[in-house]
Design a protein around this motif. Structure first.
Motif, PDB file in Angstrom:
ATOM      1  N   MET A  10      -6.849   3.759  -6.321  1.00  0.00           N
ATOM      2  CA  MET A  10      -6.541   4.001  -4.912  1.00  0.00           C
ATOM      3  C   MET A  10      -6.291   5.483  -4.704  1.00  0.00           C
TER       4      MET A  10
ATOM      5  N   HIS B 296      -1.024  -1.456  -4.643  1.00  0.00           N
ATOM      6  CA  HIS B 296      -2.001  -0.370  -4.655  1.00  0.00           C
ATOM      7  C   HIS B 296      -1.426   0.968  -5.117  1.00  0.00           C
TER       8      HIS B 296
ATOM      9  N   GLN C 292      -2.840   4.443  -8.264  1.00  0.00           N
ATOM     10  CA  GLN C 292      -3.008   5.481  -7.244  1.00  0.00           C
ATOM     11  C   GLN C 292      -3.184   6.829  -7.914  1.00  0.00           C
TER      12      GLN C 292
ATOM     13  N   VAL D  78       0.816  -1.217   0.000  1.00  0.00           N
ATOM     14  CA  VAL D  78       0.000   0.000   0.000  1.00  0.00           C
ATOM     15  C   VAL D  78       0.849   1.266   0.000  1.00  0.00           C
TER      16      VAL D  78
ATOM     17  N   SER E 237      -9.742   1.310  -3.560  1.00  0.00           N
ATOM     18  CA  SER E 237      -8.933   1.230  -2.349  1.00  0.00           C
ATOM     19  C   SER E 237      -8.889   2.622  -1.730  1.00  0.00           C
TER      20      SER E 237
ATOM     21  N   PHE F  18      -3.694  -1.638  -8.441  1.00  0.00           N
ATOM     22  CA  PHE F  18      -4.534  -0.457  -8.348  1.00  0.00           C
ATOM     23  C   PHE F  18      -3.691   0.735  -8.802  1.00  0.00           C
TER      24      PHE F  18
END
Length: 223
Positions: free
Chosen positions: A162, A100, A127, A81, A191, A125
């Motif tokens: 995200m 992410h 961002q 993350v 996310s 994902f």
């Protein structure tokens, strides 16, 4: 951490209530327990309680502590993350089940190459720098179509978007904007949402919430 009235139970209940408010099923929301800076003894109570989805910020830290934990709990899903350097793409693809923080063309290219080499497709994902903040990672909103196009061209499996909204302001408009961007681009995973704002994120469509301090307390020290 006991099985009753634990932080984990409280977060699960908060997700369920927020999902109910939005007419969603609680099972549609994945709780990512962000264990960055916390060592194995701090993580093991959540594993013992049955939680299996965890998030880390740094490849090096995750590589130091998770292989042993995964040997004991092989069904753990590990999500990256935090920001990822392109030169760590091979390690990230080997270690994580989801990434992410895809946010720039060089990282798209590095991850695609790493996945081809490993024969493994790691869910990604993109961002988005949803608040247009210079100090934060994430691609600019205007750059999102181009980055998604590049990801598609090289076969990167992008499942959703995200964001980390600006601090100390109402997050709902930023979550709503991310949800709109995802719909516009045919992506169904979001996310968004952390310890302070995950209920708002769930009501606005989050499929993954990244909760750290509300589960683990203050940050620990990991070498």
């Amino acid at each position: 951490m006991t099985e009753t009235n634990s932080p984990l139970d409280a977060i699960r209940a908060g997700i369920a209530q927020a999902a109910k408010t939005a007419g969603r099923a609680p099972g549609d929301v994945t709780l990512i327990a962000v264990s960055k800076t916390h060592d194995a003894p701090a993580i093991e109570p959540l594993l013992a309680a049955g939680h299996r989805v965890f998030g880390e910020n740094r490849v090096q830290e995750a590589a130091a502590k998770w292989p042993a934990l995964r040997a004991a709990y092989p069904d753990v899903a590990l999500h990256l993350v935090g920001q990822l350097q392109s030169n760590k793409a091979d390690e990230a693809v080997a270690l994580f089940d989801a990434i992410h923080s895809v946010d720039r063309p060089s990282l798209v290219a590095a991850l695609a190459k790493a996945m081809d080499k490993a024969g493994r497709r790691t869910v990604c994902f993109v961002q988005v720098n949803i608040g247009d903040e210079a100090q934060k990672g994430g691609c600019a909103i205007d750059d999102l179509p181009g980055l998604l196009g590049q990801a598609k061209a090289v076969g990167l499996p992008v499942a959703g978007l995200m964001c980390v909204p600006p601090a100390d302001v109402e997050p709902a408009p930023y979550f709503a904007l991310l949800a709109k961007l995802a719909r516009d681009h045919g992506l169904d995973r979001l996310s968004m949402g952390m310890s302070a704002d995950y209920p708002t994120a769930v009501t606005l469509g989050a499929t993954h919430v990244r909760v750290g301090s509300a589960l683990f307390g203050a940050r620990g020290n990991v070498a």
